[in-house]
Design an enzyme around this catalytic site. Structure first.
Site, short mmCIF file in Angstrom:
data_model
loop_
_atom_site.label_atom_id
_atom_site.label_comp_id
_atom_site.label_asym_id
_atom_site.label_seq_id
_atom_site.Cartn_x
_atom_site.Cartn_y
_atom_site.Cartn_z
N ASP A 111 13.31 -19.95 43.38
CA ASP A 111 13.47 -21.40 43.30
C ASP A 111 14.78 -21.66 42.54
O ASP A 111 15.86 -21.64 43.12
CB ASP A 111 12.23 -21.93 42.57
CG ASP A 111 12.08 -23.42 42.59
OD1 ASP A 111 13.10 -24.11 42.58
OD2 ASP A 111 10.95 -23.93 42.58
N VAL A 161 4.93 -26.14 47.75
CA VAL A 161 4.17 -25.34 48.70
C VAL A 161 3.04 -24.59 48.00
O VAL A 161 3.18 -24.17 46.85
CB VAL A 161 5.07 -24.33 49.47
CG1 VAL A 161 5.88 -25.04 50.52
CG2 VAL A 161 5.98 -23.54 48.54
N ARG A 173 -4.21 -19.96 46.22
CA ARG A 173 -3.41 -18.75 46.49
C ARG A 173 -3.95 -17.99 47.70
O ARG A 173 -3.23 -17.25 48.35
CB ARG A 173 -3.45 -17.81 45.28
CG ARG A 173 -2.72 -18.30 44.04
CD ARG A 173 -2.60 -17.15 43.06
NE ARG A 173 -2.34 -17.59 41.70
CZ ARG A 173 -1.14 -17.80 41.18
NH1 ARG A 173 -0.07 -17.65 41.92
NH2 ARG A 173 -0.99 -18.18 39.92
C1 PRP Z 1 7.01 -18.30 40.65
C2 PRP Z 1 7.51 -17.15 41.53
C3 PRP Z 1 8.71 -16.65 40.81
C4 PRP Z 1 9.23 -17.88 40.08
C5 PRP Z 1 10.44 -18.39 40.78
O1 PRP Z 1 6.17 -17.79 39.67
O2 PRP Z 1 6.52 -16.16 41.69
O3 PRP Z 1 8.39 -15.61 39.90
O4 PRP Z 1 8.19 -18.87 40.10
O5 PRP Z 1 10.92 -19.56 40.17
P1 PRP Z 1 12.41 -19.68 39.63
O6 PRP Z 1 13.33 -19.15 40.70
O7 PRP Z 1 12.57 -21.16 39.40
O8 PRP Z 1 12.51 -18.89 38.36
P2 PRP Z 1 5.25 -18.72 38.76
O9 PRP Z 1 5.96 -18.98 37.47
O10 PRP Z 1 4.83 -19.92 39.54
O11 PRP Z 1 4.02 -17.78 38.42
P3 PRP Z 1 2.88 -17.21 39.38
O12 PRP Z 1 3.56 -16.32 40.38
O13 PRP Z 1 1.98 -16.45 38.47
O14 PRP Z 1 2.20 -18.39 40.04
#
Ligand code: PRP
Length: 202
Positions: A111, A161, A173
């Site tokens: 992201d 999403v 999930r």
């Molecule tokens: C999500 C995804 C990445 C991160 C990307 O993890 O799995 O690790 O966000 O976001 P960024 O590019 O803005 O850093 P999340 O923190 O949602 O944790 P999860 O996978 O445990 O849901």
């Protein structure tokens, strides 16, 4: 599986399929073929970043027709440092020694790029033979830090999403496809809004 269109009343549906189970499966096969070809003479360690990437890892790993190893990491952002600081901490570290090894970071989504940027810097310090990254989803429009991505499944628009590993407040999930949330405010107000149309409960 049929594509889902979540309808609860006369209002527009709060969520709809963005990428179907079939499309996900087909693209993962393509990624696995490219990854298999790239690591033709080594045994890479696939590093899955919990929790979101677990489902992608499971399907990707089974589609890679090579000997591989798998390890897991869990990291979290320091909330006090601000969501966009890029300051994160390791909650669970790798068990493998990656020095001299070929390492492939497996992410469900990139992201802002802050997480992958941190991971790449941290793992690079451990002197792997090579370090590459694959993400299923790339929300490129949200990028704050440019970060190399050797393989990417789908570039998606800046929409919220859920499904296929991605959650809303820990739920959803386990959906086999990816849903775009059209009405995030409504879901925030009622986090289990989609459950009755997606799952049979009780
Ligand atoms: C999500 C995804 C990445 C991160 C990307 O993890 O799995 O690790 O966000 O976001 P960024 O590019 O803005 O850093 P999340 O923190 O949602 O944790 P999860 O996978 O445990 O849901």
């Amino acid at each position: 599986m049929k594509e889902r269109r979540v309808v609860s009343d006369e209002r527009p549906p709060p969520a709809e399929t963005l990428i179907s189970e079939k499309e996900l499966g087909a693209r993962i096969q393509e990624l696995a073929a490219e990854i298999s070809a790239h690591y033709s003479d080594s045994v890479p360690i696939l590093v899955s970043v919990l929790k979101g990437s677990a489902l992608f890892l499971a399907d990707l790993a089974r589609a890679i027709e090579r000997s591989i190893e798998i390890d897991f990491m869990s990291i979290s952002s320091y909330q006090s440092a601000g969501a966009q600081s890029g300051v994160v901490k390791i909650v669970k570290d790798l068990e493998s020694d990656i020095s001299g090894r070929d390492v492939l970071i497996v992410e469900d989504i990139v992201d802002t790029g802050l997480t992958l940027n941190y991971l790449r810097r941290t793992l690079e310090e451990r002197e792997p033979a090579s370090l590459r990254a694959v993400t299923l989803l790339d929300k490129a429009a949200r990028r704050i830090v440019p970060v190399p991505l050797e393989w990417s499944g789908f570039e998606i628009p800046d929409v919220f999403v859920v499904g296929y590993g991605l959650d809303f407040q820990g739920r959803y999930r386990n959906l086999p496809e990816l849903l775009a949330i059209k009405d995030l405010a409504r879901l925030a107000n009622e986090p289990l809004l989609l459950v009755p149309s997606l799952f049979e409960e009780g």
